[in-house]
Every structure is written in structure tokens, then in C-alpha cells.
Design a protein around this motif. Structure first.
Motif, PDB file in Angstrom:
ATOM      1  N   LEU A  36       0.670  -1.241  -0.078  1.00 30.99           N
ATOM      2  CA  LEU A  36      -0.014   0.010   0.063  1.00 30.99           C
ATOM      3  C   LEU A  36       0.856   1.462  -0.136  1.00 30.99           C
ATOM      4  N   LYS A  37       1.735   1.309   0.698  1.00 24.36           N
ATOM      5  CA  LYS A  37       2.822   2.226   0.895  1.00 24.36           C
ATOM      6  C   LYS A  37       3.473   2.667  -0.318  1.00 24.36           C
ATOM      7  N   LEU A 112      -7.921  11.903  -0.094  1.00 22.31           N
ATOM      8  CA  LEU A 112      -7.367  10.668   0.682  1.00 22.31           C
ATOM      9  C   LEU A 112      -8.326   9.656   0.690  1.00 22.31           C
ATOM     10  N   ARG A 113      -9.558   9.917   1.115  1.00 21.67           N
ATOM     11  CA  ARG A 113     -10.473   8.879   1.059  1.00 21.67           C
ATOM     12  C   ARG A 113     -10.640   8.041  -0.041  1.00 21.67           C
ATOM     13  N   GLN A 114     -10.391   8.812  -1.186  1.00 26.59           N
ATOM     14  CA  GLN A 114     -10.765   8.274  -2.622  1.00 26.59           C
ATOM     15  C   GLN A 114      -9.289   7.313  -2.693  1.00 26.59           C
ATOM     16  N   THR A 115      -8.323   7.841  -2.521  1.00 22.35           N
ATOM     17  CA  THR A 115      -7.017   6.927  -3.006  1.00 22.35           C
ATOM     18  C   THR A 115      -6.905   5.989  -1.818  1.00 22.35           C
ATOM     19  N   PHE A 116      -6.986   6.119  -0.840  1.00 19.44           N
ATOM     20  CA  PHE A 116      -7.176   5.033   0.340  1.00 19.44           C
ATOM     21  C   PHE A 116      -8.068   3.894  -0.174  1.00 19.44           C
ATOM     22  N   GLN A 118      -9.306   3.212  -3.108  1.00 18.16           N
ATOM     23  CA  GLN A 118      -8.692   2.460  -4.216  1.00 18.16           C
ATOM     24  C   GLN A 118      -7.900   1.521  -3.984  1.00 18.16           C
ATOM     25  N   HIS A 119      -6.772   1.849  -3.052  1.00 16.41           N
ATOM     26  CA  HIS A 119      -5.721   0.918  -2.738  1.00 16.41           C
ATOM     27  C   HIS A 119      -5.789   0.106  -1.614  1.00 16.41           C
ATOM     28  N   PHE A 120      -6.777   0.382  -0.749  1.00 16.10           N
ATOM     29  CA  PHE A 120      -6.946  -0.333   0.538  1.00 16.10           C
ATOM     30  C   PHE A 120      -8.088  -1.115   0.109  1.00 16.10           C
TER      31      PHE A 120
END
Length: 157
Positions: A36-37, A112-116, A118-120
Motif C-alpha cells: 500500500l505504501k 485521501l479517502r478516494q485514494t485509500f 482505491q488501494h486499500f
């Protein structure tokens, strides 16, 4: 370990198996957070700060720069640099504290919520599938176990 085998084990053996399973889980989570990082193009400290802020937000708690420094065990100067990076990336904003105009709070952004998400999100799907296999009574026991474990770990300095 399957249910049949657990009947054959002593309490001490079950404790050992549980501790081994926890070690395996933490290793899997460490690897997931590493992926994730990398996917989000940030360092481990930045990701740890964001995870802490997400958890606190879900609890309805505000986060100050001092909270971030204390959580990560870093200096205020390092915290300022970290928050500058996260602000520049569009992941957090700093606002005046709603009750103490001398203080600041750090707020997660929609970006951030969107990016998180997508990835998480893709990594959470298999976790949710496992969790949904348990009935309400079992989930209550698991939640209590994990909460107590988290509290004890947090209490160790």
C-alpha cells in the motif's frame, strides 16, 4: 489450524498456536502495508500517520499535530515535515481547533479517502470475506479479543 485439531491440543498448545497465528497475521499486515505504501508513493511513517488518523476519525476523535507526534514517537519538527508532505500530496488539511482557536487539528481530505479506498479497498475484500464466515457470537469474541489485545499493546511503552 482446523477445529478438529483444536480438540486434540492442550491449552498451552492452543495458546502457542494462537500466538503463532498472530505473528503470521502481523507479518501479512506488514507486507500489505508495504504494498500500500509503495502504491501510494509514500514512506511508512506517512502511511502510519494516515492509518492512525483514519482510525481516530472513525471513532469521532479529532487529531492534533501533537497526537501524530506522540503516536509515531517523532519530534515536533519531524511531525511538521510529515504534515507538510501529506498536505502537499492533498491527503490532509490543517484547520483551527473548533474549541481552542490557538490549536490546530489535522483533517483527512476527500482525495485521501478516494485514494485509500482505491488501494486499500481491494485488499480489504478478502479480509471481509473471512470475517463474514463467522456468526454474531463468534464475531463478538473475535472483536473483544482484538480490542483487548490492541489496548494491551498500546499500554506497553
Amino acid at each position: 489450524m482446523n477445529a478438529q485439531r483444536s480438540v486434540e491440543l492442550t491449552h498451552d498448545e492452543l495458546v502457542r498456536e494462537t500466538l503463532l497465528a498472530l505473528r503470521s497475521l502481523t507479518d501479512s499486515l506488514d507486507r500489505m502495508h508495504g504494498v500500500l505504501k509503495d502504491a501510494m508513493g509514500m514512506n511508512g511513517t506517512d502511511l502510519a500517520a494516515l492509518r492512525m488518523m483514519v482510525i481516530r476519525e472513525e471513532r469521532g476523535e479529532s487529531v492534533s499535530p501533537h497526537d501524530v507526534a506522540r503516536h509515531l514517537h517523532i519530534s515536533t519538527a519531524s511531525t511538521t515535515k510529515l504534515l507538510d508532505r501529506l498536505t502537499t500530496a492533498g491527503f490532509v488539511e490543517r484547520h483551527l481547533h473548533p474549541h481552542d482557536r490557538r490549536a490546530r487539528v489535522v483533517v483527512l481530505t476527500k482525495s485521501l479517502r478516494q485514494t485509500f479506498g482505491q488501494h486499500f479497498g481491494t485488499r480489504m475484500s478478502p479480509i471481509r470475506e473471512v470475517v463474514e464466515q463467522y456468526d454474531d457470537r463468534e464475531l463478538g469474541i473475535i472483536e473483544r479479543f482484538l480490542s483487548e489485545l490492541s489496548e494491551r499493546i498500546e499500554g506497553v511503552e
